[in-house]
Design an enzyme around this catalytic site. Structure first.
Site, PDB file in Angstrom:
ATOM      1  N   CYS A 102       0.867  -1.188   0.000  1.00 49.43           N
ATOM      2  CA  CYS A 102       0.000   0.000   0.000  1.00 49.43           C
ATOM      3  C   CYS A 102       0.899   1.231   0.000  1.00 49.43           C
ATOM      4  O   CYS A 102       2.075   1.145  -0.359  1.00 49.43           O
ATOM      5  CB  CYS A 102      -0.985  -0.037   1.170  1.00 49.43           C
ATOM      6  SG  CYS A 102      -0.222  -0.027   2.802  1.00 49.43           S
ATOM      7  N   ASN A 110       2.284   1.423   4.324  1.00 48.70           N
ATOM      8  CA  ASN A 110       2.612   0.140   4.995  1.00 48.70           C
ATOM      9  C   ASN A 110       2.346   0.209   6.500  1.00 48.70           C
ATOM     10  O   ASN A 110       3.059  -0.390   7.297  1.00 48.70           O
ATOM     11  CB  ASN A 110       4.061  -0.306   4.724  1.00 48.70           C
ATOM     12  CG  ASN A 110       4.371  -1.731   5.188  1.00 48.70           C
ATOM     13  OD1 ASN A 110       5.486  -2.009   5.610  1.00 48.70           O
ATOM     14  ND2 ASN A 110       3.429  -2.617   5.135  1.00 48.70           N
ATOM     15  N   CYS A 165      -1.389   0.721   7.413  1.00 46.19           N
ATOM     16  CA  CYS A 165      -2.828   0.432   7.568  1.00 46.19           C
ATOM     17  C   CYS A 165      -3.245  -0.819   6.801  1.00 46.19           C
ATOM     18  O   CYS A 165      -3.545  -1.852   7.394  1.00 46.19           O
ATOM     19  CB  CYS A 165      -3.673   1.622   7.114  1.00 46.19           C
ATOM     20  SG  CYS A 165      -3.427   3.110   8.099  1.00 46.19           S
ATOM     21  N   ARG A 166      -3.300  -0.725   5.462  1.00 45.45           N
ATOM     22  CA  ARG A 166      -3.889  -1.814   4.677  1.00 45.45           C
ATOM     23  C   ARG A 166      -2.969  -3.014   4.492  1.00 45.45           C
ATOM     24  O   ARG A 166      -3.358  -4.161   4.748  1.00 45.45           O
ATOM     25  CB  ARG A 166      -4.321  -1.283   3.297  1.00 45.45           C
ATOM     26  CG  ARG A 166      -5.470  -0.318   3.352  1.00 45.45           C
ATOM     27  CD  ARG A 166      -5.634   0.457   2.064  1.00 45.45           C
ATOM     28  NE  ARG A 166      -4.544   1.400   1.854  1.00 45.45           N
ATOM     29  CZ  ARG A 166      -4.383   2.170   0.798  1.00 45.45           C
ATOM     30  NH1 ARG A 166      -5.267   2.095  -0.174  1.00 45.45           N
ATOM     31  NH2 ARG A 166      -3.377   3.012   0.712  1.00 45.45           N
ATOM     32  N   SER A 167      -1.737  -2.772   4.023  1.00 43.01           N
ATOM     33  CA  SER A 167      -0.893  -3.934   3.708  1.00 43.01           C
ATOM     34  C   SER A 167      -0.452  -4.735   4.945  1.00 43.01           C
ATOM     35  O   SER A 167      -0.310  -5.955   4.841  1.00 43.01           O
ATOM     36  CB  SER A 167       0.301  -3.549   2.826  1.00 43.01           C
ATOM     37  OG  SER A 167       1.123  -2.586   3.433  1.00 43.01           O
ATOM     38  N   ASP A 174      -8.244   3.711   1.164  1.00 45.75           N
ATOM     39  CA  ASP A 174      -7.264   4.118   2.168  1.00 45.75           C
ATOM     40  C   ASP A 174      -8.009   4.580   3.427  1.00 45.75           C
ATOM     41  O   ASP A 174      -8.732   5.578   3.378  1.00 45.75           O
ATOM     42  CB  ASP A 174      -6.426   5.266   1.586  1.00 45.75           C
ATOM     43  CG  ASP A 174      -5.335   5.719   2.526  1.00 45.75           C
ATOM     44  OD1 ASP A 174      -5.350   5.294   3.705  1.00 45.75           O
ATOM     45  OD2 ASP A 174      -4.472   6.488   2.091  1.00 45.75           O
TER      46      ASP A 174
END
Ligand code: 4NP
Length: 150
Positions: free
Chosen positions: A3, A6, A8-10, A116
């Site tokens: 993301c 690195n 939050c999402r990934s 995001d």
């Protein structure tokens, strides 16, 4: 799993895929295309939503995506189209290009991108968790069919 930050999402995607894949067969890491948070743990909201579902991502540390990732990994999964473009801009040949996909392509009927959640509230993290979980399940199912040995 890649993301922007690195944090939050990934990291969630890394934690989820590690949880449901066979670690003997699938090696998972995550990275960000930006270097704002290098060395930091995931966002507390990601740690919290993962923990709600029994996954500990608190020991992950942020790193930036690097060109050698194209050699070290078979598949590079971007959370959104901007991440995708950032990764592709570092690709050096056709083999590298072929490795990069959007994670949400694994679920063809849904949205293309994992939104995001950084600037939103904690509800965004629940949505991200659910989307990423379903995409990871679909990814493993596809790999099992393709490779017959996962
Ligand atoms: P991520 O979210 O890409 O899912 O880790 C973000 C984290 C940090 C920032 C942006 C997005 N930031 O601008 O610092």
């Amino acid at each position: 799993m890649v993301c922007l930050g690195n944090i939050c999402r990934s990291p969630l995607a890394e934690g989820i895929l590690k949880e449901i894949a066979d670690p003997e067969r699938v090696i998972v890491q995550s990275a960000g295309t930006a270097g704002y948070h290098i060395g930091n743990p995931p966002d507390p909201r990601s740690v919290s939503i993962a923990s709600k579902y029994g996954i500990d991502i608190s020991t992950q540390r942020c790193r930036k995506f690097v060109s050698s990732d194209f050699e070290d990994f078979d598949l590079i999964l971007a959370m959104d189209k901007s991440n995708y473009r950032n990764i592709i801009s570092l690709a050096q040949d056709e083999r590298h290009y072929q490795k990069v996909r959007l994670l949400m392509e694994e679920l063809p009927d849904g949205p293309d991108e994992v939104p995001d959640p950084y600037y939103g509230g904690k509800d965004g993290f629940e949505e991200v968790y659910q989307m990423v979980y379903r995409a990871c399940e679909a990814l493993l199912e596809r790999l099992r069919k393709e490779k017959q040995d996962l």
